[in-house]
Scaffold this motif. Structure first.
Motif, PDB file in Angstrom:
ATOM      1  N   GLU A  40      39.254  56.302  33.121  1.00  0.00           N
ATOM      2  CA  GLU A  40      40.270  55.935  34.114  1.00  0.00           C
ATOM      3  C   GLU A  40      40.062  56.669  35.442  1.00  0.00           C
ATOM      4  O   GLU A  40      40.396  56.157  36.510  1.00  0.00           O
ATOM      5  N   SER A  58      44.705  52.048  26.813  1.00  0.00           N
ATOM      6  CA  SER A  58      45.580  51.324  27.745  1.00  0.00           C
ATOM      7  C   SER A  58      45.367  51.766  29.188  1.00  0.00           C
ATOM      8  O   SER A  58      45.533  50.971  30.110  1.00  0.00           O
ATOM      9  N   ASN A  59      44.976  53.028  29.383  1.00  0.00           N
ATOM     10  CA  ASN A  59      44.839  53.518  30.761  1.00  0.00           C
ATOM     11  C   ASN A  59      43.684  52.873  31.518  1.00  0.00           C
ATOM     12  O   ASN A  59      43.599  53.003  32.732  1.00  0.00           O
ATOM     13  N   GLY A  99      43.645  49.936  32.133  1.00  0.00           N
ATOM     14  CA  GLY A  99      44.392  48.984  32.953  1.00  0.00           C
ATOM     15  C   GLY A  99      44.817  49.539  34.297  1.00  0.00           C
ATOM     16  O   GLY A  99      45.199  48.787  35.194  1.00  0.00           O
ATOM     17  N   LYS A 100      44.744  50.833  34.470  1.00  0.00           N
ATOM     18  CA  LYS A 100      45.114  51.465  35.744  1.00  0.00           C
ATOM     19  C   LYS A 100      43.980  51.452  36.759  1.00  0.00           C
ATOM     20  O   LYS A 100      44.168  51.847  37.900  1.00  0.00           O
ATOM     21  N   LYS A 141      48.680  45.819  27.181  1.00  0.00           N
ATOM     22  CA  LYS A 141      49.314  45.016  28.235  1.00  0.00           C
ATOM     23  C   LYS A 141      48.920  45.518  29.622  1.00  0.00           C
ATOM     24  O   LYS A 141      48.846  44.741  30.562  1.00  0.00           O
ATOM     25  N   GLU A 142      48.638  46.808  29.745  1.00  0.00           N
ATOM     26  CA  GLU A 142      48.225  47.372  31.036  1.00  0.00           C
ATOM     27  C   GLU A 142      46.923  46.725  31.513  1.00  0.00           C
ATOM     28  O   GLU A 142      46.734  46.512  32.710  1.00  0.00           O
ATOM     29  N   GLU A 166      47.715  43.031  32.484  1.00  0.00           N
ATOM     30  CA  GLU A 166      48.465  42.938  33.740  1.00  0.00           C
ATOM     31  C   GLU A 166      47.647  43.345  34.960  1.00  0.00           C
ATOM     32  O   GLU A 166      48.096  43.192  36.091  1.00  0.00           O
ATOM     33  N   ASN A 167      46.434  43.840  34.755  1.00  0.00           N
ATOM     34  CA  ASN A 167      45.570  44.251  35.859  1.00  0.00           C
ATOM     35  C   ASN A 167      44.935  43.003  36.472  1.00  0.00           C
ATOM     36  O   ASN A 167      44.012  42.424  35.916  1.00  0.00           O
TER      37      ASN A 167
END
Length: 163
Positions: free
Chosen positions: A60, A81-82, A84-85, A105-106, A109-110
């Motif tokens: 990330e 999940s990170n 996605g950041k 979901k992250e 949603e990216n």
């Protein structure tokens, strides 16, 4: 062909490397978390090796990373999940590993991710993914499907070849 593990010291020494393309070699072991020290990276392409263990959450920290191609290794556990950041990430390919669970979901949603590929196809998919652009199935099927067109594909745009 390069064989062996990626030494931790290499990650700190290669801070200015933009493209880490070590695909189709004999590399093994865990992907060092210190890879996050390679702050200039735009692409990690390590498909077709023998890396195992979890995908490092520290990825990330690679703010410039646009392509993360981890397919055809032995990564296991859940997809972090990170990931996605990562605002610049355009392509994420994690199929043909031993990953399980739900695509975070992250990551779904990216909106910067234009090519997302995982093992989400078949009778008992390893990864549940409602947002993947390409879903693949391992043995005995060994195929990938474009989820928009429902066509079987041999090459994943923005990524490597399918299984």
């Amino acid at each position: 062909e390069i064989q062996g593990v990626i030494p931790y010291a290499v990650c700190a020494a290669w801070k200015k490397v933009k493209y880490l393309r070590l695909h189709m070699n004999g590399l093994f072991g865990q992907l060092p978390s210190d890879i996050s020290k390679m702050s200039s990276l735009r692409e990690i392409s390590i498909f077709g090796n023998y890396f195992h263990g979890a995908i490092p959450k520290e990825l990330e920290k690679l703010a410039k990373l646009e392509r993360l191609d981890l397919y055809a290794n032995n990564f296991s556990g859940n997809i972090p999940s990170n990931l996605g950041k990562m605002k610049k990430l355009r392509s994420l390919d994690v199929h043909d590993n031993d990953l399980v669970g739900r695509m975070p979901k992250e990551i779904c949603e990216n909106k910067s991710i234009k090519s997302l590929t995982s093992d989400c196809l078949g009778r008992s998919p390893e990864v549940t993914c409602e947002c993947c652009h390409y879903c693949c199935a391992g043995l005995p099927d060994m195929l990938c499907v474009d989820m928009k067109t429902k066509e079987v594909i041999n090459h994943i745009p923005g990524g490597g070849k399918s299984a």
